[in-house]
Every structure is written in C-alpha cells, then in structure tokens.
Design a protein around this motif. Structure first.
Motif, PDB file in Angstrom:
ATOM      1  N   HIS A  49       0.831  -1.205   0.000  1.00 45.60           N
ATOM      2  CA  HIS A  49       0.000   0.000   0.000  1.00 45.60           C
ATOM      3  C   HIS A  49       0.871   1.263   0.000  1.00 45.60           C
ATOM      4  O   HIS A  49       0.589   2.223  -0.720  1.00 45.60           O
ATOM      5  CB  HIS A  49      -0.914   0.022   1.234  1.00 45.60           C
ATOM      6  CG  HIS A  49      -2.018  -0.980   1.199  1.00 45.60           C
ATOM      7  ND1 HIS A  49      -2.150  -1.964   2.149  1.00 45.60           N
ATOM      8  CD2 HIS A  49      -3.053  -1.166   0.340  1.00 45.60           C
ATOM      9  CE1 HIS A  49      -3.218  -2.703   1.889  1.00 45.60           C
ATOM     10  NE2 HIS A  49      -3.775  -2.240   0.786  1.00 45.60           N
ATOM     11  N   ASP A  69       0.044  -9.879  -1.237  1.00 45.59           N
ATOM     12  CA  ASP A  69      -1.317  -9.959  -1.761  1.00 45.59           C
ATOM     13  C   ASP A  69      -1.801  -8.565  -2.170  1.00 45.59           C
ATOM     14  O   ASP A  69      -2.072  -7.720  -1.323  1.00 45.59           O
ATOM     15  CB  ASP A  69      -2.234 -10.558  -0.700  1.00 45.59           C
ATOM     16  CG  ASP A  69      -3.646 -10.827  -1.195  1.00 45.59           C
ATOM     17  OD1 ASP A  69      -3.975 -10.394  -2.314  1.00 45.59           O
ATOM     18  OD2 ASP A  69      -4.411 -11.453  -0.447  1.00 45.59           O
ATOM     19  N   ARG A  70      -1.950  -8.344  -3.488  1.00 46.42           N
ATOM     20  CA  ARG A  70      -2.358  -7.023  -3.975  1.00 46.42           C
ATOM     21  C   ARG A  70      -3.852  -6.776  -3.804  1.00 46.42           C
ATOM     22  O   ARG A  70      -4.327  -5.665  -4.045  1.00 46.42           O
ATOM     23  CB  ARG A  70      -1.940  -6.828  -5.425  1.00 46.42           C
ATOM     24  CG  ARG A  70      -2.398  -7.875  -6.407  1.00 46.42           C
ATOM     25  CD  ARG A  70      -1.621  -7.778  -7.729  1.00 46.42           C
ATOM     26  NE  ARG A  70      -1.845  -8.927  -8.588  1.00 46.42           N
ATOM     27  CZ  ARG A  70      -2.727  -8.955  -9.587  1.00 46.42           C
ATOM     28  NH1 ARG A  70      -3.440  -7.870  -9.853  1.00 46.42           N
ATOM     29  NH2 ARG A  70      -2.873 -10.026 -10.331  1.00 46.42           N
ATOM     30  N   SER A  71      -4.601  -7.797  -3.390  1.00 44.36           N
ATOM     31  CA  SER A  71      -6.045  -7.617  -3.173  1.00 44.36           C
ATOM     32  C   SER A  71      -6.369  -7.143  -1.754  1.00 44.36           C
ATOM     33  O   SER A  71      -7.513  -6.775  -1.473  1.00 44.36           O
ATOM     34  CB  SER A  71      -6.791  -8.921  -3.452  1.00 44.36           C
ATOM     35  OG  SER A  71      -6.513  -9.897  -2.457  1.00 44.36           O
ATOM     36  N   ASP A  86     -11.195   0.299   3.099  1.00 43.20           N
ATOM     37  CA  ASP A  86     -11.627  -0.487   1.944  1.00 43.20           C
ATOM     38  C   ASP A  86     -10.932  -0.100   0.636  1.00 43.20           C
ATOM     39  O   ASP A  86     -11.558  -0.069  -0.422  1.00 43.20           O
ATOM     40  CB  ASP A  86     -13.156  -0.360   1.780  1.00 43.20           C
ATOM     41  CG  ASP A  86     -13.767  -1.529   1.020  1.00 43.20           C
ATOM     42  OD1 ASP A  86     -13.298  -2.671   1.232  1.00 43.20           O
ATOM     43  OD2 ASP A  86     -14.674  -1.310   0.211  1.00 43.20           O
ATOM     44  N   LYS A  87      -9.628   0.158   0.713  1.00 40.48           N
ATOM     45  CA  LYS A  87      -8.887   0.523  -0.493  1.00 40.48           C
ATOM     46  C   LYS A  87      -7.743  -0.446  -0.736  1.00 40.48           C
ATOM     47  O   LYS A  87      -6.975  -0.767   0.174  1.00 40.48           O
ATOM     48  CB  LYS A  87      -8.353   1.948  -0.375  1.00 40.48           C
ATOM     49  CG  LYS A  87      -9.470   2.982  -0.375  1.00 40.48           C
ATOM     50  CD  LYS A  87      -8.938   4.388  -0.227  1.00 40.48           C
ATOM     51  CE  LYS A  87     -10.106   5.375  -0.210  1.00 40.48           C
ATOM     52  NZ  LYS A  87      -9.628   6.778  -0.034  1.00 40.48           N
ATOM     53  N   THR A  88      -7.640  -0.903  -1.973  1.00 41.01           N
ATOM     54  CA  THR A  88      -6.514  -1.738  -2.368  1.00 41.01           C
ATOM     55  C   THR A  88      -5.317  -0.836  -2.687  1.00 41.01           C
ATOM     56  O   THR A  88      -5.439   0.396  -2.790  1.00 41.01           O
ATOM     57  CB  THR A  88      -6.847  -2.565  -3.610  1.00 41.01           C
ATOM     58  OG1 THR A  88      -7.059  -1.660  -4.721  1.00 41.01           O
ATOM     59  CG2 THR A  88      -8.081  -3.424  -3.391  1.00 41.01           C
ATOM     60  N   LYS A 116      -7.078  -5.020   1.447  1.00 40.22           N
ATOM     61  CA  LYS A 116      -7.648  -3.686   1.553  1.00 40.22           C
ATOM     62  C   LYS A 116      -7.340  -3.071   2.918  1.00 40.22           C
ATOM     63  O   LYS A 116      -7.242  -3.775   3.925  1.00 40.22           O
ATOM     64  CB  LYS A 116      -9.158  -3.731   1.347  1.00 40.22           C
ATOM     65  CG  LYS A 116      -9.561  -4.151  -0.061  1.00 40.22           C
ATOM     66  CD  LYS A 116     -11.071  -4.092  -0.245  1.00 40.22           C
ATOM     67  CE  LYS A 116     -11.471  -4.453  -1.677  1.00 40.22           C
ATOM     68  NZ  LYS A 116     -12.936  -4.352  -1.878  1.00 40.22           N
ATOM     69  N   ASP A 167      -6.086   1.107  -5.741  1.00 38.90           N
ATOM     70  CA  ASP A 167      -6.951   2.263  -5.463  1.00 38.90           C
ATOM     71  C   ASP A 167      -6.123   3.449  -4.975  1.00 38.90           C
ATOM     72  O   ASP A 167      -6.324   4.598  -5.414  1.00 38.90           O
ATOM     73  CB  ASP A 167      -7.989   1.912  -4.395  1.00 38.90           C
ATOM     74  CG  ASP A 167      -8.997   0.874  -4.852  1.00 38.90           C
ATOM     75  OD1 ASP A 167      -9.264   0.797  -6.066  1.00 38.90           O
ATOM     76  OD2 ASP A 167      -9.515   0.140  -3.976  1.00 38.90           O
TER      77      ASP A 167
END
Length: 217
Positions: A165, A185-187, A193-195, A189, A198
């Motif tokens: 992040h 893990d790029r998923s 609630d932001k990846t 959040k 995002d």
C-alpha cells in the motif's frame, strides 16, 4: 512549554537564524524535551530542518535514536556496544532505531544496526503498528535492502496497511514490482476499503495502478 515555543516555531519554519536567536536567549531550549517527550533535534529532523538539527548537535551527546537519524555510525555503534539492549528500545514516539534508519534513508546506520543484531521485524509501539519494512518505502532504497536481509514483506500494520500500500501510494514502480514478486497480496484492503491499486490511482500514479490491476507480466 513557553520556553520551547520560539525554537519549535523556528524549526517548523526551517528558519535557522530564528533558531540561533532563540537559543541565544535560552540555550536550555536545545535540550529540554518538547511536549510528548520528543527532543528538539528529532523534531527538527522530522520537520526537514537539517541545518537546525546540525546546530542542536553541539548542545549534548546524541541519543541512539538521534545518532541513527543523523547516520552517525560511530555513535550508533558506541551506544549499542555500551548497552546492547538499546537496539531493541523504542523512542518516545514508538520507533526502534531500525525503523528510524529505514525512514530517514540512512543506509550506513541501517547496516550497522543489522550487523549488531537489530531485530528486523520489530513492531512499532504506536498506532501504526508497523515494521521497519513499512518505514522503508519513505526512502525507496531502504526497502529492497531490508527485503534482502529477510524482512517480512507481508506484515499488516495499523489501519490494514501493508508495505505494498505504501509503495503504491508513493508511486514506486520498482518497489511495487519487487513486493509483488515476493508474493504480497495485492487484493488486501485497508480499513477504509482501499486496495494498493486504489491508492495509486488516487495519487495519480497510473502506471503503478495498472501494474497492480494486471499483475506482473
């Protein structure tokens, strides 16, 4: 508090001459802790007032955390050899010496600390709850070095933030690729609630966002 206020204002404004004048009126401002316990020298470094920090060095010996932030490796080594447990201690704002070396991009201090046994995955004692690996993206060259020494790239800090992040937020393409190659893990959040993708898009780092959306090719 009133005694330190002129120096604090000078530091915040990065006004070296105002700092000199404040210290000429009351030299105790150089050594009295600020509210919360932070030293004026560390406050100067956090505010990017490097000249004022150098000015303050003359007023007392550096603490270990200050020596690390200034990349004074002889002082770092002396502190740790005199008190080996100091390498694990947290500053008043919750950072280990290795966190600060990574944050300030002080490569030599970082290498000395690791060589002397600094725990590479220590967690900060503050709401960020992160490791030096998280602090590393502040100075992009430090994170790959920590990875090379075996730092945990998967740690999830406060607010659900990972090193990925942070790399995405700063638009660090190379570091993003390295973390992805290490299986982060790029998923995942954040608490809001932001990846990582995002966050990259929000900051205008569209190349990094595209990389995160599509994966390594």
């Amino acid at each position: 508090m009133s005694d330190v206020r002129p120096l604090m204002h000078a530091i915040q404004n990065r006004d070296t001459e105002a700092a000199r004048a404040a210290l000429a009126r009351d030299a105790s401002q150089a050594t009295d802790p600020l509210p919360g316990g932070l030293s004026p020298l560390m406050f100067a470094l956090y505010n990017g007032a490097q000249e004022i920090a150098e000015l303050l060095r003359a007023y007392r010996p550096l603490s270990l955390h200050e020596a690390v932030a200034l990349d004074d490796t002889p002082a770092v080594a002396r502190h740790v050899l005199d008190a080996p447990d100091a390498i694990r201690r947290h500053s008043v704002d919750g950072w280990t010496p290795l966190h600060l070396a990574a944050f300030f991009g002080q490569r030599d201090a970082l290498l000395v600390l690791i060589g002397l046994g600094a725990p590479i995955d220590s967690i900060s004692e503050n709401p960020m709850q992160n490791t030096p690996m998280h602090a590393g993206p502040a100075g992009e060259q430090m994170a790959p070095l920590l990875i090379g020494f075996g730092a945990d790239v998967h740690h999830v800090g406060g607010s659900g933030i990972t090193a990925l992040h942070l790399a995405a937020t700063r638009g660090f393409n190379g570091l993003t690729r390295l973390l992805m190659a290490r299986g982060v893990d790029r998923s995942l959040k954040t608490e809001d609630d932001k990846t990582a993708a995002d966050l990259a898009r929000e900051r205008g780092h569209l190349d990094v966002a595209h990389l995160l959306d599509n994966g390594l090719q």
